[in-house]
Write a protein that holds these residues in place. Structure first.
Motif, short mmCIF file in Angstrom:
data_model
loop_
_atom_site.label_atom_id
_atom_site.label_comp_id
_atom_site.label_asym_id
_atom_site.label_seq_id
_atom_site.Cartn_x
_atom_site.Cartn_y
_atom_site.Cartn_z
N VAL A 17 2.13 64.14 105.25
CA VAL A 17 2.54 64.74 106.51
C VAL A 17 3.04 66.14 106.18
O VAL A 17 3.99 66.30 105.41
CB VAL A 17 3.66 63.93 107.20
CG1 VAL A 17 4.12 64.62 108.46
CG2 VAL A 17 3.18 62.52 107.49
N VAL A 43 3.66 56.28 107.47
CA VAL A 43 3.58 57.25 108.56
C VAL A 43 3.42 56.51 109.87
O VAL A 43 2.87 55.41 109.92
CB VAL A 43 2.40 58.25 108.38
CG1 VAL A 43 2.61 59.11 107.14
CG2 VAL A 43 1.06 57.56 108.35
N VAL A 45 1.67 56.60 113.52
CA VAL A 45 0.49 57.16 114.17
C VAL A 45 0.62 56.93 115.67
O VAL A 45 1.02 55.84 116.10
CB VAL A 45 -0.79 56.48 113.64
CG1 VAL A 45 -2.02 57.01 114.35
CG2 VAL A 45 -0.91 56.67 112.14
N ILE A 51 -0.41 62.04 113.64
CA ILE A 51 0.67 61.51 112.82
C ILE A 51 1.96 62.24 113.19
O ILE A 51 2.01 63.47 113.16
CB ILE A 51 0.35 61.67 111.32
CG1 ILE A 51 -0.86 60.80 110.95
CG2 ILE A 51 1.56 61.31 110.47
CD1 ILE A 51 -1.32 60.96 109.53
N ASP A 54 3.38 65.73 111.67
CA ASP A 54 2.35 66.57 111.07
C ASP A 54 2.10 67.80 111.94
O ASP A 54 2.30 67.77 113.15
CB ASP A 54 1.05 65.78 110.91
CG ASP A 54 0.05 66.50 110.04
OD1 ASP A 54 0.30 66.64 108.83
OD2 ASP A 54 -0.98 66.96 110.57
N VAL A 67 -6.02 63.50 112.54
CA VAL A 67 -5.76 62.75 111.31
C VAL A 67 -6.97 62.90 110.41
O VAL A 67 -8.10 62.65 110.83
CB VAL A 67 -5.49 61.26 111.59
CG1 VAL A 67 -5.25 60.49 110.29
CG2 VAL A 67 -4.31 61.08 112.54
N ASN A 86 -4.53 63.79 105.32
CA ASN A 86 -3.39 62.92 105.66
C ASN A 86 -3.43 61.56 104.98
O ASN A 86 -2.39 61.06 104.56
CB ASN A 86 -3.33 62.67 107.17
CG ASN A 86 -3.15 63.92 107.98
OD1 ASN A 86 -4.03 64.27 108.75
ND2 ASN A 86 -2.03 64.61 107.82
#
Length: 166
Positions: A17, A43, A45, A51, A54, A67, A86
């Motif tokens: 990230v 992470v 989502v 994410i 990010d 992603v 990622n």
């Protein structure tokens, strides 16, 4: 004709990230340092957004590519985190998923998270700087997939169940 694995156990070897774009400017200069470590053990989502945390999360211009996935097998030497993808996996032909624009799911223990592969990720010349000269050219067609998450969920580093849905 190569066939992607339809169902099986794979490995998520790294999750990344990045709140900022470290590879901007000219590749002849060093990349921008990340303000915090980019490697994560898990992470979160969000469907259609990406994410959490990010730099591409909830960015309208990147929703179809929020992603990115990368197959570790494509880079046998060197740190796959330097590709800035990622989700780094082992055991999935990620590039075939991109070519087929396939839907797939990944379950790392908290339930499956579905993704839709939209396009291949293009390697940039920064890879020649941070890995080795010629890396960008060598990774053409092997640089991963840009995907949209179709579900909310959690991904973790470790063993994962992979299912190709289309």
């Amino acid at each position: 004709m190569r066939l992607a694995r339809l169902v099986g156990m794979v490995e998520v070897i790294a999750l990344m990230v990045s709140a900022v774009h470290a590879y901007e400017g000219r590749p002849t200069e060093p990349p921008r340092p990340d303000p915090e470590p980019v490697s994560r053990s898990e992470v979160r989502v969000r469907a259609g957004l990406g994410i959490v945390g990010d730099r591409y999360f909830n960015q309208p211009a990147h929703r179809a590519a929020s992603v990115t996935f990368f197959a570790a097998e494509s880079l046998p030497a060197g740190d796959p985190l330097l590709t800035r993808r990622n989700v780094i996996v082992r055991g999935i032909d990620v590039d075939l998923l991109a070519r087929d624009r396939a839907d797939f799911s990944l379950d790392t223990g908290d339930g499956p998270v579905r993704f839709r592969a939209h396009t291949a990720a293009t390697p940039c010349r920064w890879l020649d700087t941070v890995l080795a000269p010629g890396t960008a050219k060598a990774l053409r067609g092997l640089s991963g997939a840009r995907c949209t998450p179709l579900d909310d969920g959690t991904l973790r580093v470790g063993a994962a169940a992979f299912t190709r849905l289309t």
